[in-house]
Design a protein around this motif. Sequence first.
Motif, PDB file in Angstrom:
ATOM      1  N   GLY A   1       0.823  -1.207   0.000  1.00 47.21           N
ATOM      2  CA  GLY A   1       0.000   0.000   0.000  1.00 47.21           C
ATOM      3  C   GLY A   1       0.855   1.254   0.000  1.00 47.21           C
ATOM      4  O   GLY A   1       2.085   1.167  -0.109  1.00 47.21           O
ATOM      5  N   GLU A   2       0.246   2.455  -0.010  1.00 39.50           N
ATOM      6  CA  GLU A   2      -1.045   2.518   0.615  1.00 39.50           C
ATOM      7  C   GLU A   2      -2.165   2.318  -0.403  1.00 39.50           C
ATOM      8  O   GLU A   2      -2.062   2.726  -1.543  1.00 39.50           O
ATOM      9  N   THR A   3      -3.211   1.731   0.093  1.00 37.75           N
ATOM     10  CA  THR A   3      -4.418   1.477  -0.670  1.00 37.75           C
ATOM     11  C   THR A   3      -5.588   1.891   0.213  1.00 37.75           C
ATOM     12  O   THR A   3      -5.388   2.395   1.305  1.00 37.75           O
ATOM     13  N   GLY A   4      -6.796   1.698  -0.266  1.00 39.01           N
ATOM     14  CA  GLY A   4      -7.935   2.014   0.582  1.00 39.01           C
ATOM     15  C   GLY A   4      -9.086   2.637  -0.175  1.00 39.01           C
ATOM     16  O   GLY A   4      -9.292   2.374  -1.367  1.00 39.01           O
ATOM     17  N   LEU A   5      -9.829   3.470   0.543  1.00 42.38           N
ATOM     18  CA  LEU A   5     -10.997   4.148  -0.016  1.00 42.38           C
ATOM     19  C   LEU A   5     -10.974   5.612   0.385  1.00 42.38           C
ATOM     20  O   LEU A   5     -10.721   5.931   1.553  1.00 42.38           O
ATOM     21  N   ASP A   6     -11.247   6.492  -0.575  1.00 36.54           N
ATOM     22  CA  ASP A   6     -11.353   7.924  -0.301  1.00 36.54           C
ATOM     23  C   ASP A   6     -12.545   8.472  -1.066  1.00 36.54           C
ATOM     24  O   ASP A   6     -12.487   8.643  -2.279  1.00 36.54           O
ATOM     25  N   TYR A   7     -13.632   8.685  -0.348  1.00 37.15           N
ATOM     26  CA  TYR A   7     -14.844   9.211  -0.971  1.00 37.15           C
ATOM     27  C   TYR A   7     -14.984  10.716  -0.755  1.00 37.15           C
ATOM     28  O   TYR A   7     -15.979  11.307  -1.165  1.00 37.15           O
ATOM     29  N   HIS A   8     -13.986  11.327  -0.114  1.00 34.16           N
ATOM     30  CA  HIS A   8     -14.074  12.770   0.144  1.00 34.16           C
ATOM     31  C   HIS A   8     -13.937  13.554  -1.158  1.00 34.16           C
ATOM     32  O   HIS A   8     -14.749  14.433  -1.450  1.00 34.16           O
ATOM     33  N   TYR A   9     -12.908  13.240  -1.924  1.00 33.99           N
ATOM     34  CA  TYR A   9     -12.678  13.918  -3.195  1.00 33.99           C
ATOM     35  C   TYR A   9     -12.985  13.047  -4.399  1.00 33.99           C
ATOM     36  O   TYR A   9     -13.223  13.570  -5.494  1.00 33.99           O
ATOM     37  N   THR A  10     -12.957  11.734  -4.240  1.00 36.43           N
ATOM     38  CA  THR A  10     -12.999  10.844  -5.408  1.00 36.43           C
ATOM     39  C   THR A  10     -14.085   9.771  -5.261  1.00 36.43           C
ATOM     40  O   THR A  10     -13.881   8.614  -5.644  1.00 36.43           O
ATOM     41  N   ALA A  11     -15.235  10.145  -4.738  1.00 39.70           N
ATOM     42  CA  ALA A  11     -16.328   9.175  -4.563  1.00 39.70           C
ATOM     43  C   ALA A  11     -16.788   8.593  -5.892  1.00 39.70           C
ATOM     44  O   ALA A  11     -17.296   7.465  -5.941  1.00 39.70           O
ATOM     45  N   GLU A  12     -16.597   9.331  -6.979  1.00 37.97           N
ATOM     46  CA  GLU A  12     -17.067   8.848  -8.278  1.00 37.97           C
ATOM     47  C   GLU A  12     -16.314   7.592  -8.721  1.00 37.97           C
ATOM     48  O   GLU A  12     -16.792   6.849  -9.574  1.00 37.97           O
ATOM     49  N   SER A  13     -15.140   7.345  -8.139  1.00 33.77           N
ATOM     50  CA  SER A  13     -14.374   6.146  -8.506  1.00 33.77           C
ATOM     51  C   SER A  13     -14.469   5.069  -7.435  1.00 33.77           C
ATOM     52  O   SER A  13     -13.593   4.200  -7.337  1.00 33.77           O
ATOM     53  N   ALA A  14     -15.541   5.088  -6.645  1.00 37.15           N
ATOM     54  CA  ALA A  14     -15.677   4.142  -5.529  1.00 37.15           C
ATOM     55  C   ALA A  14     -15.531   2.698  -5.988  1.00 37.15           C
ATOM     56  O   ALA A  14     -14.872   1.882  -5.315  1.00 37.15           O
ATOM     57  N   GLU A  15     -16.135   2.356  -7.122  1.00 37.35           N
ATOM     58  CA  GLU A  15     -16.111   0.953  -7.557  1.00 37.35           C
ATOM     59  C   GLU A  15     -14.699   0.482  -7.863  1.00 37.35           C
ATOM     60  O   GLU A  15     -14.269  -0.598  -7.419  1.00 37.35           O
ATOM     61  N   VAL A  16     -13.936   1.280  -8.579  1.00 37.24           N
ATOM     62  CA  VAL A  16     -12.570   0.866  -8.907  1.00 37.24           C
ATOM     63  C   VAL A  16     -11.679   0.929  -7.668  1.00 37.24           C
ATOM     64  O   VAL A  16     -10.758   0.105  -7.513  1.00 37.24           O
ATOM     65  N   GLN A  17     -11.942   1.866  -6.757  1.00 38.71           N
ATOM     66  CA  GLN A  17     -11.199   1.891  -5.502  1.00 38.71           C
ATOM     67  C   GLN A  17     -11.397   0.594  -4.728  1.00 38.71           C
ATOM     68  O   GLN A  17     -10.441   0.031  -4.175  1.00 38.71           O
ATOM     69  N   GLN A  18     -12.628   0.122  -4.671  1.00 41.56           N
ATOM     70  CA  GLN A  18     -12.908  -1.111  -3.942  1.00 41.56           C
ATOM     71  C   GLN A  18     -12.231  -2.307  -4.614  1.00 41.56           C
ATOM     72  O   GLN A  18     -11.687  -3.189  -3.931  1.00 41.56           O
ATOM     73  N   GLN A  19     -12.243  -2.316  -5.930  1.00 38.08           N
ATOM     74  CA  GLN A  19     -11.570  -3.392  -6.652  1.00 38.08           C
ATOM     75  C   GLN A  19     -10.065  -3.378  -6.370  1.00 38.08           C
ATOM     76  O   GLN A  19      -9.446  -4.423  -6.114  1.00 38.08           O
ATOM     77  N   SER A  20      -9.486  -2.183  -6.416  1.00 41.17           N
ATOM     78  CA  SER A  20      -8.063  -2.037  -6.139  1.00 41.17           C
ATOM     79  C   SER A  20      -7.734  -2.470  -4.708  1.00 41.17           C
ATOM     80  O   SER A  20      -6.739  -3.179  -4.465  1.00 41.17           O
ATOM     81  N   LEU A  21      -8.568  -2.068  -3.769  1.00 36.71           N
ATOM     82  CA  LEU A  21      -8.353  -2.440  -2.367  1.00 36.71           C
ATOM     83  C   LEU A  21      -8.317  -3.952  -2.207  1.00 36.71           C
ATOM     84  O   LEU A  21      -7.430  -4.506  -1.538  1.00 36.71           O
ATOM     85  N   ARG A  22      -9.240  -4.645  -2.829  1.00 32.23           N
ATOM     86  CA  ARG A  22      -9.286  -6.101  -2.682  1.00 32.23           C
ATOM     87  C   ARG A  22      -8.050  -6.770  -3.307  1.00 32.23           C
ATOM     88  O   ARG A  22      -7.565  -7.788  -2.797  1.00 32.23           O
ATOM     89  N   ILE A  23      -7.528  -6.198  -4.375  1.00 35.10           N
ATOM     90  CA  ILE A  23      -6.292  -6.720  -4.976  1.00 35.10           C
ATOM     91  C   ILE A  23      -5.137  -6.580  -3.991  1.00 35.10           C
ATOM     92  O   ILE A  23      -4.348  -7.520  -3.783  1.00 35.10           O
TER      93      ILE A  23
END
Length: 268
Positions: free
Chosen positions: A96-118
């Motif tokens: 990492g770092e990896t994770g989720l950031d919906y403060h500025y980039t919520a529109e990419s939530a789906e790909v963030q979640q995919q990346s996190l799981r990888i």
Amino acid sequence: MTDAPVITDSHCHLDFPDFDEDLPQILSRAREAGVHRMVTICTRLKNEPKVRALAEAHAPVFYAAGTHPMSAAEEPLARVDELIALARHPKFVGIGETGLDYHYTAESAEVQQQSLRIHIAAARETGLPLIIHSRAADDDMARILAEEYRAGAYTCVMHCFSSGADLARAALDLGFYLSMSGIAAFPKSQELRDIFAAAPVDRILVETDAPYLAPPPHRGKRNEPAYSALTARKGAEVFGMDYHDFAAQLEANFERLFAKAADFRAAA
């Protein structure tokens, strides 16, 4: 080095241009402050060679690499085998770092979640700790961390923890660690300090996230690894401990979680 007890800055970004002009002086000030080791974090895998070179050139520096959630939609998805290959380097100590950031980039939530799981899969496979960035995504973060843990255990630190008490408890219940940044030393961060105070002291790390989030009295200026000692002193107050004792606890915590860094030092 002074007689200050030694600690580790568990998360900084020494490859950022903020440090291009005076890195030797920054490392010297860290040593004088008792910060004898630091983990510099690569946030875009294309920059991994530069970050690796820093770790190779400077004895106190270790490194980790991953795709920052705010960059997840701009960068190619990491591959598990790619991260595993990087982890073979002797000074590569975290995923990492990896994770989720919906403060500025919520529109990419789906790909963030995919990346996190990888990244979680790579952490599980390598045995290295996952380094999590979480902002404005507490519910999804708690859910994914728990789902993935049920699929197979892994270790993790919630870097620069500044989320709510529910996410703190969810992470701690999984055996994860919380890392204190300069935010915990800000005057208006009492609620955050209370969250840390409720956590087991053997699950706490300290970091700068340099060049960001400098603690008082440097707030608003460039942060640097030496200042992790200031956050650690605030942490000692939070836990009602003598600073030397708290610093020793921080070191034990770091070396338990980042065992590869501890083993590298033992073998050196």
